[in-house]
Write a protein that holds these residues in place. Sequence first.
Motif, PDB file in Angstrom:
ATOM      1  N   UNK A 102     -38.325  38.442 -30.009  1.00  0.00           N
ATOM      2  CA  UNK A 102     -39.200  38.838 -30.760  1.00  0.00           C
ATOM      3  C   UNK A 102     -39.164  38.232 -32.539  1.00  0.00           C
ATOM      4  N   UNK A 103     -38.530  37.545 -32.654  1.00  0.00           N
ATOM      5  CA  UNK A 103     -38.234  36.167 -33.786  1.00  0.00           C
ATOM      6  C   UNK A 103     -37.194  37.353 -33.894  1.00  0.00           C
ATOM      7  N   UNK A 104     -36.239  38.008 -33.175  1.00  0.00           N
ATOM      8  CA  UNK A 104     -35.208  38.858 -33.775  1.00  0.00           C
ATOM      9  C   UNK A 104     -35.520  39.791 -34.410  1.00  0.00           C
ATOM     10  N   UNK A 118     -32.927  41.937 -14.904  1.00  0.00           N
ATOM     11  CA  UNK A 118     -33.714  42.565 -16.415  1.00  0.00           C
ATOM     12  C   UNK A 118     -33.340  42.315 -17.623  1.00  0.00           C
ATOM     13  N   UNK A 119     -34.207  42.208 -18.321  1.00  0.00           N
ATOM     14  CA  UNK A 119     -34.602  41.966 -19.564  1.00  0.00           C
ATOM     15  C   UNK A 119     -35.137  43.916 -19.787  1.00  0.00           C
ATOM     16  N   UNK A 120     -33.963  44.717 -20.857  1.00  0.00           N
ATOM     17  CA  UNK A 120     -34.307  45.566 -21.132  1.00  0.00           C
ATOM     18  C   UNK A 120     -34.574  45.524 -22.501  1.00  0.00           C
ATOM     19  N   UNK A 121     -35.773  46.330 -23.153  1.00  0.00           N
ATOM     20  CA  UNK A 121     -35.095  46.147 -24.714  1.00  0.00           C
ATOM     21  C   UNK A 121     -34.703  48.020 -24.353  1.00  0.00           C
ATOM     22  N   UNK A 122     -34.228  47.769 -26.097  1.00  0.00           N
ATOM     23  CA  UNK A 122     -33.398  49.400 -26.357  1.00  0.00           C
ATOM     24  C   UNK A 122     -33.876  49.588 -27.590  1.00  0.00           C
ATOM     25  N   UNK A 123     -32.939  50.938 -27.625  1.00  0.00           N
ATOM     26  CA  UNK A 123     -33.321  51.338 -29.262  1.00  0.00           C
ATOM     27  C   UNK A 123     -34.955  51.349 -29.947  1.00  0.00           C
ATOM     28  N   UNK A 124     -35.962  51.773 -29.238  1.00  0.00           N
ATOM     29  CA  UNK A 124     -35.525  52.850 -28.025  1.00  0.00           C
ATOM     30  C   UNK A 124     -36.146  52.175 -26.346  1.00  0.00           C
ATOM     31  N   UNK A 242     -40.330  38.148 -25.505  1.00  0.00           N
ATOM     32  CA  UNK A 242     -40.358  36.295 -25.809  1.00  0.00           C
ATOM     33  C   UNK A 242     -39.418  36.612 -27.035  1.00  0.00           C
ATOM     34  N   UNK A 243     -38.063  35.424 -26.598  1.00  0.00           N
ATOM     35  CA  UNK A 243     -36.991  35.612 -27.891  1.00  0.00           C
ATOM     36  C   UNK A 243     -38.197  34.802 -29.164  1.00  0.00           C
ATOM     37  N   UNK A 244     -38.927  33.884 -28.395  1.00  0.00           N
ATOM     38  CA  UNK A 244     -40.223  33.746 -30.574  1.00  0.00           C
ATOM     39  C   UNK A 244     -40.352  35.142 -30.596  1.00  0.00           C
ATOM     40  N   UNK A 245     -40.614  34.518 -31.926  1.00  0.00           N
ATOM     41  CA  UNK A 245     -41.318  35.854 -32.899  1.00  0.00           C
ATOM     42  C   UNK A 245     -43.295  35.799 -31.499  1.00  0.00           C
ATOM     43  N   UNK A 246     -43.550  36.997 -32.687  1.00  0.00           N
ATOM     44  CA  UNK A 246     -45.057  37.309 -32.268  1.00  0.00           C
ATOM     45  C   UNK A 246     -45.831  36.498 -32.836  1.00  0.00           C
ATOM     46  N   UNK A 247     -47.017  35.403 -32.752  1.00  0.00           N
ATOM     47  CA  UNK A 247     -47.981  35.052 -33.233  1.00  0.00           C
ATOM     48  C   UNK A 247     -48.658  35.759 -34.672  1.00  0.00           C
ATOM     49  N   UNK A 248     -48.911  35.022 -35.288  1.00  0.00           N
ATOM     50  CA  UNK A 248     -49.748  36.456 -36.583  1.00  0.00           C
ATOM     51  C   UNK A 248     -50.889  36.294 -36.340  1.00  0.00           C
ATOM     52  N   UNK A 249     -51.556  37.087 -36.722  1.00  0.00           N
ATOM     53  CA  UNK A 249     -52.822  37.648 -36.330  1.00  0.00           C
ATOM     54  C   UNK A 249     -53.346  37.315 -36.763  1.00  0.00           C
ATOM     55  N   UNK A 266     -41.248  27.786 -25.338  1.00  0.00           N
ATOM     56  CA  UNK A 266     -39.731  28.207 -24.966  1.00  0.00           C
ATOM     57  C   UNK A 266     -38.576  27.736 -26.305  1.00  0.00           C
ATOM     58  N   UNK A 267     -37.598  28.420 -25.620  1.00  0.00           N
ATOM     59  CA  UNK A 267     -36.447  28.707 -26.881  1.00  0.00           C
ATOM     60  C   UNK A 267     -35.555  28.482 -26.556  1.00  0.00           C
ATOM     61  N   UNK A 268     -34.825  28.394 -27.513  1.00  0.00           N
ATOM     62  CA  UNK A 268     -33.064  27.232 -27.362  1.00  0.00           C
ATOM     63  C   UNK A 268     -32.872  28.063 -27.382  1.00  0.00           C
ATOM     64  N   UNK A 269     -32.453  29.282 -27.459  1.00  0.00           N
ATOM     65  CA  UNK A 269     -31.705  30.642 -27.211  1.00  0.00           C
ATOM     66  C   UNK A 269     -31.782  31.605 -28.243  1.00  0.00           C
ATOM     67  N   UNK A 270     -30.857  32.306 -28.481  1.00  0.00           N
ATOM     68  CA  UNK A 270     -31.348  34.098 -29.747  1.00  0.00           C
ATOM     69  C   UNK A 270     -31.674  33.702 -30.222  1.00  0.00           C
ATOM     70  N   UNK A 271     -33.171  34.193 -30.637  1.00  0.00           N
ATOM     71  CA  UNK A 271     -34.354  34.270 -31.628  1.00  0.00           C
ATOM     72  C   UNK A 271     -33.370  34.632 -33.078  1.00  0.00           C
TER      73      UNK A 271
END
Length: 271
Positions: A102-104, A118-124, A242-249, A266-271
């Motif tokens: 989510x864009x960092x 697996x992809x796991x969101x952390x904190x929380x 997603x590794x990209x930032x969410x789009x603005x409303x 698609x992303x080229x790597x870490x957001x």
Amino acid sequence: MRLRRVGVTAITVTAGTALAVLAVGALAACGSTGVPVTGVTSDPAPAKPDPRSQLAARVAVAKDQRYIAAYTLTAQGKSPRSILVSIATDRTWRVDVQGGALGGTADVAIASRPEGQYQCPINPSSGCVKVAASGKKLPPAVDPRVQYVFVAWLDVLLDRQIPLSMAPADPLAGTSAPCFAVEPAVTAVQPPIDPGVYCYNDNGMLAAARLPFGQLTLTGDVIAAPSTISLPGPVVDGAPLATTAPPPPSPNPSGSQVPRSVSPSPSKGVA
């Protein structure tokens, strides 16, 4: 008179013997062709290993390592972020990426077990979503790519059948370990490895790497590996972040704002 002839004869014989000795000595100083021998040649010094062999030797040690290690990821225009790498003794692994989605703005873990990745969101934590089979690449839209440095790309660096260009490189900031510049030798839609500079210390630990998504630098002490990797949350059904930032409303005609549904790019790597 007789005594003097004997003396002369003795002198003559002695002189002839000396000449013969000198002649033998002169022949000994020449080769079979009569060319003077100027000195004894020694065996040439063994050639130093080429850069690919030097790097492969360190990567082979790295592949056998099991550990938990912390890294700092720095990229131009972004704050440093933490990367925690866990390679368990049973070869399962997990890489926690601060700001990896989510864009960092969201921290995520990418974990691999025999049943899948697996992809796991952390904190929380909000549960882990299966994103790929074990050993396969993640979909580009959810792939931070940093995990490949510690797992899949080790085999690429060891495989002599993969055309790679390698050369010694200056040490990266934060490390004195030997560094090597690596470049895929062929142009491909999906290169087998990202071009960059890879630095491994004598213990086979990645000390630093400069890659398209930033520079990794080992920080702190390396500690013992767990026996296996545990997921930070239960496996759930759902969509990964997603590794990209969410789009603005986007505004609607009434002036209020409603969320816009857009497929992640698609992303080229870490957001």
